[in-house]
Structure formats: structure tokens, C-alpha cells
Design a protein around this motif. Structure first.
Motif, PDB file in Angstrom:
ATOM      1  N   UNK A   1       0.841  -1.198   0.000  1.00 26.95           N
ATOM      2  CA  UNK A   1       0.000   0.000   0.000  1.00 26.95           C
ATOM      3  C   UNK A   1       0.875   1.246   0.000  1.00 26.95           C
ATOM      4  N   UNK A   2       0.635   2.134  -0.919  1.00 25.87           N
ATOM      5  CA  UNK A   2       1.379   3.392  -0.936  1.00 25.87           C
ATOM      6  C   UNK A   2       0.746   4.360   0.044  1.00 25.87           C
ATOM      7  N   UNK A   3       1.593   4.970   0.857  1.00 25.62           N
ATOM      8  CA  UNK A   3       1.091   5.932   1.837  1.00 25.62           C
ATOM      9  C   UNK A   3       1.634   7.305   1.506  1.00 25.62           C
ATOM     10  N   UNK A   4       0.768   8.262   1.265  1.00 24.73           N
ATOM     11  CA  UNK A   4       1.210   9.600   0.917  1.00 24.73           C
ATOM     12  C   UNK A   4       0.395  10.637   1.641  1.00 24.73           C
ATOM     13  N   UNK A   5       0.623  11.916   1.328  1.00 23.75           N
ATOM     14  CA  UNK A   5      -0.067  12.983   2.026  1.00 23.75           C
ATOM     15  C   UNK A   5      -1.533  13.072   1.630  1.00 23.75           C
ATOM     16  N   UNK A   6      -1.979  12.275   0.637  1.00 30.39           N
ATOM     17  CA  UNK A   6      -3.399  12.217   0.371  1.00 30.39           C
ATOM     18  C   UNK A   6      -4.125  11.544   1.528  1.00 30.39           C
ATOM     19  N   UNK A   7      -3.413  10.714   2.304  1.00 25.95           N
ATOM     20  CA  UNK A   7      -4.003  10.103   3.487  1.00 25.95           C
ATOM     21  C   UNK A   7      -3.747  10.930   4.739  1.00 25.95           C
ATOM     22  N   UNK A   8      -2.600  11.619   4.796  1.00 29.13           N
ATOM     23  CA  UNK A   8      -2.217  12.367   5.995  1.00 29.13           C
ATOM     24  C   UNK A   8      -2.050  13.844   5.649  1.00 29.13           C
ATOM     25  N   UNK A   9      -2.861  14.663   6.230  1.00 26.88           N
ATOM     26  CA  UNK A   9      -2.816  16.104   5.980  1.00 26.88           C
ATOM     27  C   UNK A   9      -2.079  16.803   7.118  1.00 26.88           C
ATOM     28  N   UNK A  10      -1.112  17.648   6.753  1.00 20.28           N
ATOM     29  CA  UNK A  10      -0.353  18.383   7.768  1.00 20.28           C
ATOM     30  C   UNK A  10      -1.208  19.501   8.339  1.00 20.28           C
ATOM     31  N   UNK A  11      -1.360  19.474   9.684  1.00 23.75           N
ATOM     32  CA  UNK A  11      -2.126  20.507  10.370  1.00 23.75           C
ATOM     33  C   UNK A  11      -1.193  21.616  10.835  1.00 23.75           C
ATOM     34  N   UNK A  12      -0.051  21.227  11.373  1.00 29.24           N
ATOM     35  CA  UNK A  12       0.875  22.207  11.946  1.00 29.24           C
ATOM     36  C   UNK A  12       2.282  21.656  11.787  1.00 29.24           C
ATOM     37  N   UNK A  13       3.176  22.390  11.153  1.00 25.05           N
ATOM     38  CA  UNK A  13       4.536  21.902  10.924  1.00 25.05           C
ATOM     39  C   UNK A  13       5.441  22.095  12.122  1.00 25.05           C
ATOM     40  N   UNK A  14       5.069  22.938  13.054  1.00 31.09           N
ATOM     41  CA  UNK A  14       5.934  23.187  14.211  1.00 31.09           C
ATOM     42  C   UNK A  14       6.093  21.936  15.053  1.00 31.09           C
ATOM     43  N   UNK A  15       4.968  21.284  15.331  1.00 24.55           N
ATOM     44  CA  UNK A  15       5.018  20.060  16.126  1.00 24.55           C
ATOM     45  C   UNK A  15       4.680  18.824  15.323  1.00 24.55           C
ATOM     46  N   UNK A  16       4.490  18.967  14.060  1.00 26.31           N
ATOM     47  CA  UNK A  16       4.136  17.871  13.165  1.00 26.31           C
ATOM     48  C   UNK A  16       2.823  17.237  13.609  1.00 26.31           C
ATOM     49  N   UNK A  17       1.722  17.921  13.334  1.00 24.63           N
ATOM     50  CA  UNK A  17       0.384  17.386  13.505  1.00 24.63           C
ATOM     51  C   UNK A  17      -0.066  16.844  12.137  1.00 24.63           C
ATOM     52  N   UNK A  18      -0.595  15.624  12.147  1.00 21.26           N
ATOM     53  CA  UNK A  18      -1.078  15.019  10.911  1.00 21.26           C
ATOM     54  C   UNK A  18      -2.500  14.512  11.123  1.00 21.26           C
ATOM     55  N   UNK A  19      -3.362  14.699  10.120  1.00 16.94           N
ATOM     56  CA  UNK A  19      -4.743  14.219  10.188  1.00 16.94           C
ATOM     57  C   UNK A  19      -4.945  13.105   9.172  1.00 16.94           C
ATOM     58  N   UNK A  20      -5.877  12.206   9.489  1.00 14.39           N
ATOM     59  CA  UNK A  20      -6.224  11.134   8.546  1.00 14.39           C
ATOM     60  C   UNK A  20      -7.737  10.974   8.545  1.00 14.39           C
ATOM     61  N   UNK A  21      -8.273  10.425   7.474  1.00 18.57           N
ATOM     62  CA  UNK A  21      -9.722  10.339   7.303  1.00 18.57           C
ATOM     63  C   UNK A  21     -10.286   9.081   7.948  1.00 18.57           C
ATOM     64  N   UNK A  22     -11.591   9.084   8.299  1.00 14.04           N
ATOM     65  CA  UNK A  22     -12.236   7.861   8.808  1.00 14.04           C
ATOM     66  C   UNK A  22     -12.162   6.717   7.805  1.00 14.04           C
ATOM     67  N   UNK A  23     -12.218   7.054   6.509  1.00 12.25           N
ATOM     68  CA  UNK A  23     -12.143   6.012   5.478  1.00 12.25           C
ATOM     69  C   UNK A  23     -10.775   5.330   5.492  1.00 12.25           C
ATOM     70  N   UNK A  24      -9.738   6.144   5.675  1.00  9.74           N
ATOM     71  CA  UNK A  24      -8.397   5.558   5.735  1.00  9.74           C
ATOM     72  C   UNK A  24      -8.252   4.679   6.976  1.00  9.74           C
ATOM     73  N   UNK A  25      -8.848   5.102   8.087  1.00  8.68           N
ATOM     74  CA  UNK A  25      -8.807   4.297   9.297  1.00  8.68           C
ATOM     75  C   UNK A  25      -9.452   2.934   9.061  1.00  8.68           C
ATOM     76  N   UNK A  26     -10.624   2.926   8.425  1.00  9.38           N
ATOM     77  CA  UNK A  26     -11.308   1.664   8.142  1.00  9.38           C
ATOM     78  C   UNK A  26     -10.464   0.778   7.226  1.00  9.38           C
ATOM     79  N   UNK A  27      -9.844   1.406   6.239  1.00  4.16           N
ATOM     80  CA  UNK A  27      -8.978   0.657   5.321  1.00  4.16           C
ATOM     81  C   UNK A  27      -7.815   0.001   6.059  1.00  4.16           C
ATOM     82  N   UNK A  28      -7.206   0.747   6.965  1.00  3.34           N
ATOM     83  CA  UNK A  28      -6.054   0.234   7.695  1.00  3.34           C
ATOM     84  C   UNK A  28      -6.449  -0.880   8.656  1.00  3.34           C
ATOM     85  N   UNK A  29      -7.625  -0.732   9.280  1.00  5.72           N
ATOM     86  CA  UNK A  29      -8.086  -1.766  10.217  1.00  5.72           C
ATOM     87  C   UNK A  29      -8.289  -3.110   9.523  1.00  5.72           C
ATOM     88  N   UNK A  30      -8.638  -3.075   8.235  1.00  3.19           N
ATOM     89  CA  UNK A  30      -8.812  -4.325   7.483  1.00  3.19           C
ATOM     90  C   UNK A  30      -7.492  -5.035   7.229  1.00  3.19           C
TER      91      UNK A  30
END
Length: 508
Positions: A1-30
Motif C-alpha cells: 500500500x502506498x502511503x502519501x499525504x493524500x491520506x495524511x494532511x499536515x495541520x501544523x509543521x511546528x510540532x508535526x500534527x497530521x490528520x487522517x480520514x475515517x475512510x483511511x482508518x477503516x482501510x487500515x483496520x482491514x
């Protein structure tokens, strides 16, 4: 599985906050399914989430040219989540261990001891990552060097973890990629692990019961656990054992492991599967075993039994006495000496066989017994006697190069054998020039005396061609086949009745 910033969105670069979608979470749980208990699956999910997010950030935000490697390898990294929290990666010359936490308020950074103290597993840096699955974000809290953890962290004996307060972490990760800093932050050298003996490894693997529903890491002394975990082959055996992989995927059975004292879960000792009569089923002689109610009470009879062996009694009596000594005289030097004399002097093949079997029961570590059994193997006068000598040697001196091994497992042929289970018994005996003798048997595993008529035992070579076969008649207690293979050969064993069959693959 390729993992890129389409799955993880940068919220804040100072402390490196990253967001991910509920759909990606479901995909990963499988994807995280190959674990023996729910907590391990969730641990694998958190670690894989952190791994993918961090790799995305490193590749696409820092744009480092180095290739990122999972350690020890991709598959082994995933398997380690069955036991540990953390993921090791290599970025250029920098080794990093990512440690996720779900704590909503993070006051300390805890790293399991394995990542710090196992030689070769030490990282340059350990990174704390906070995960919030409900709100779908994660945050890199900071990192600490191996030196900092070894010198400043408090060690928690209960959890076997090194713990730093959060304010001791370095928030800015950019310094990790500066080569000068890497060389200055040399890791504290760990002492070499003591080598784990085959017997110890076998005991550890057996003790690790997948029904515990938790990691076995705290069930053993750390030094032994670390030695087991650091060994690639033992670690894989442990992982497969906890998932009962052989029952699911019917993987090949490695006979080289057997000769090293390492066995997979489906395979048991004769006593474990067949009960106390198991060893009697191994060969042709059958005697109704009288169970001893109290060995200590019977031990007072040992001198009288030894006198019978030394007197001029018939061979049937001497055979029964030899069997009795094997049940009541563990470690008794006089009994061992008498059985050795019987093994060397009796004119009866089966009396000698019984003497060899009894030595295997009571002669653990006794050099005289080891020498006597080895002498039988060197003479090679009788196949049945040699087999029993090798198996007994395997019990009292497992590391002996001539030691034999035996294991068995119940065979399920569904409705064809409903209520009438059978057992496949496999015996191995090392021979010269890297050859291994094999004895295969099929016995009733329940209360039945005879095998089902027309049950077949078939050996297939690597190409699938029939090498040898045997078929049960109307009143057969067992059927058997024997042959010799060269180290490196593979073969299949099939047990079949009517249209139903069970096949075991063996590799060496």
C-alpha cells in the motif's frame, strides 16, 4: 500500500500534527488481521498508522533522498507487533524507533526495554507519537537519543520500560538528519546476549500460550526472552505458534527444527496425545501397563527388582521388571547400571529394547546410560533396537548428535472417522553423511484397538509421485513406513480413507 499525504494532511509543521480520514482508518483496520488477540491487532493498527504517517512526512515534507527501510524487514516488523509496541526504521545512517501512545494527556515517554537493550536493536533516536483515533489525528511529541534513555530515564521493573518525562524530549526533529550530530550521539553499547540453549528455547516456546490473550514478554526472564526475540527463526516460530498458523495455512513442517529441539504447536509428544500408553504404541511389543499409584512407595522394591534382573529368570519376567524400573526408578544409579547390563547381555531382542526404553525414562544426564545407548547405535545390529536407543538418547541427552526425536499429531478426516480418530507418529534418527532415517506410523488415537480397514499411509516425493504406501487390514493395530532422506530433501505424507485425505508437508 502506498502511503502519501493524500491520506495524511499536515495541520501544523511546528510540532508535526497530521490528520487522517475515517475512510483511511477503516482501510487500515482491514489490513491488521494476522494477530492472536484483539489488543495485538489494535497495537498493530496504531503502529502501522504511525509508521505510514511518519514515512509520508519524511518523504514528502523533508524530501530526504535516503531510502527508508523497515527493520528487521517488512514482514518481521509487522510480526513484532504481536509482542511489542514500536516500529524500527532506517533512514540513511539513522536508526529510529517510533513509539505510539493513545494517552490523551502525555506526561512521560515510555520505551519497552527490548528496543533499548537488545544488541543490534538499539536506535539512534526514539520518537514519541500521540494518536487520537476518535478525532483522527496524530502528533509527533518529540524524540530522545539512546544515550538519553540509558542515562536519564527511569526504569520501570513492572512494565520493563524506560520512562522519560515529556519535557526531556527534543521537539525539533530536524537535528536528527545532521550527520555530525549522529556521530556525536553514539549509542551506549549493550552487553552481548547469552546464547539460548535448544532446551531453553523449547521450554519458552511451549510456555508461550496463545490463550493468555496478551503479549508473553513479561512471562520470562528478560535475558531469555530477549535471546528468543533476537533470534529470527525462534521469533518466527513463536509468532506462528501464537497464531496457530499450521492449523490455518497448513505450512510445511521443518524437520531440521525438530532435530534442534524446536517443535510446532500441532505436534505433541506421544504421552501428550496418546496418554501413558503412548510409548507402548511405538513398537510391536504390547503389554498392559500397570499405572503406579505412588512412585515413592514402589521405590522400596527397586533392590528386589534388580536382583530379579541379575538372577536366572525367563526373558518375559526380566522384560517386565525392566519396564517397572523405568517407571519407578528415575535417577537411581543401581537401577540404571542393572538396565545397562541387561541391554548389553540379554539374548532377547525385546528385553534389550525394553532396557533401552527404560534408560530413556530414568537415565537423564547419566553418562553411563548415554554411552551404552550410543554403543547400540554404533553397532547397528537391529533396526527396532536402534530406533529405541536413539529415542531414549534424545530424552536423556537431547544435544547428542545421534539423538532421535519423535512427535505425533491427531489426524482429522471428518465424517469418515467420526468418533474414531487416528494419530500420525513421526520418528527421526540421524545417520551418517547428513542422512536422516524416518519411521512413520498411524495408530488409533481414541479407545479403538484397530485402525479403520483400508486406511492408507502414503509417502510422496517432492514431485508428488508415490514413493511408498501401506494399507490397514481388518485387524491392524497400526501401519508403518520407513525410509531415509538426505538433508535438504522435502516430502509429503498423506493419510487417506475413501475420498478424504490429510496431507502433511515436511521440509529439511
Amino acid at each position: 500500500m502506498k502511503s502519501g499525504l493524500q491520506e495524511f494532511q499536515i495541520i501544523d509543521t511546528a510540532q508535526i500534527w497530521l490528520a487522517f480520514s475515517p475512510e483511511y482508518e477503516k482501510h487500515l483496520l482491514l489490513l491488521v488481521k494476522d494477530y492472536s488477540y484483539e489488543a495485538a491487532r489494535w497495537n498493530a493498527y496504531l503502529n502501522r498508522l504511525c509508521l505510514n504517517a511518519f514515512i509520508s512526512w519524511v518523504k514528502e515534507y523533508l524530501a530526504l533522498p535516503e531510502i527508508l527501510l523497515l527493520l528487521p524487514s517488512k514482514d518481521e516488523c509487522y510480526q513484532l507487533w504481536e509482542f511489542l509496541n514500536g516500529t524500527a526504521i532506517q533512514v540513511g545512517e539513522t536508526r529510529i524507533v517510533l513509539i505510539p501512545t493513545e494517552d490523551s494527556i502525555v506526561e512521560e515517554f515510555c520505551v519497552q526495554r527490548e528496543w533499548v537493550d537488545i544488541p543490534g536493536w538499539e536506535a539512534n533516536y526514539y520518537i514519541s507519537i500521540q494518536v487520537n483515533p476518535e478525532k483522527h489525528w496524530l502528533r509527533v511529541l518529540g524524540c530522545a537519543s539512546h544515550n538519553t534513555i540509558k542515562e536519564k530515564a527511569e526504569y520501570d521493573e513492572i512494565t520493563r520500560s524506560y520512562c522519560l518525562s515529556r519535557n526531556q524530549l527534543i521537539v525539533d526533529l530536524n537535528f536528527m538528519w545532521i550527520k555530525e550530530v549522529i556521530y556525536e550521539e553514539k549509542k551506549v553499547a549493550n552487553n552481548k546476549l547469552a546464547q539460548l540453549s535448544l532446551m531453553e528455547a523449547k521450554k519458552l516456546l511451549k510456555k508461550s500460550d496463545r490463550s493468555l490473550w496478551c503479549s508473553p514478554r513479561l512471562d520470562f526472564d528478560f535475558e531469555k526472552w530477549a535471546a528468543l526475540l533476537a533470534d529470527e527463526n525462534l521469533r518466527k516460530l513463536l509468532y506462528n505458534q501464537r497464531l496457530d498458523v499450521h492449523d490455518i495455512a497448513q505450512d510445511a513442517t521443518n524437520l531440521t527444527n525438530w532435530l534442534q529441539g524446536i517443535f510446532d504447536i500441532p505436534w505433541q509428544t506421544l504421552d501428550e496425545l496418546l496418554g501413558p500408553r503412548g510409548n507402548n504404541l511405538a513398537f510391536a511389543w504390547r503389554g498392559r501397563e500397570e499405572r503406579q499409584k505412588n512412585i515413592e512407595d514402589q521405590a522400596k522394591n527397586i533392590p528386589a527388582l534388580i536382583e530379579i534382573l541379575q538372577a536366572d529368570y525367563n526373558e518375559e519376567t526380566r522384560l517386565k521388571v525392566a519396564k517397572c524400573l523405568g517407571a519407578i526408578a528415575p535417577g537411581n544409579l543401581e537401577a540404571i547400571a542393572a538396565l545397562i547390563d541387561l541391554l548389553n547381555t540379554s539374548q532377547s531382542k525385546w528385553t534389550r529394547w525394553q532396557a533401552a526404553e527404560s534408560l530413556g525414562e530414568i537415565g537423564t544426564g547419566n553418562q553411563q546410560a548415554i554411552t551404552a545407548l550410543t554403543a547400540v547405535l554404533n553397532k547397528k545390529q537391529d533396526d527396532e533396537l536402534c530406533w529405541q536407543a536413539a529415542l531414549s538418547l534424545g530424552k536423556i541427552d537431547p544435544s547428542n548428535p545421534k539423538a532421535g526425536v519423535s512427535r505425533c499429531r491427531q489426524i482429522d478426516l471428518g465424517m469418515q472417522l467420526a468418533g474414531h480418530p487416528v494419530a500420525l507418529l513421526v520418528y527421526l534418527m540421524p545417520e551418517a553423511n547428513d542422512k536422516i532415517a524416518v519411521l512413520l506410523k498411524v495408530h488409533p488415537a481414541g479407545k479403538d484397538t484397530y485402525l479403520p480397514q483400508n486406511l492408507q499411509l502414503i509417502v510422496l516425493d517432492e514431485s508428488g509421485a508415490v514413493f511408498d504406501q501401506a494399507q490397514a487390514r481388518s485387524a491392524d493395530n497400526w501401519i508403518q513406513l520407513s525410509f531415509t532422506y538426505q538433508a535438504g530433501d522435502n516430502f509429503h505424507v498423506k493419510v487417506t480413507l475413501g475420498d478424504v485425505s490429510h496431507t502433511e508437508e515436511f521440509v529439511s
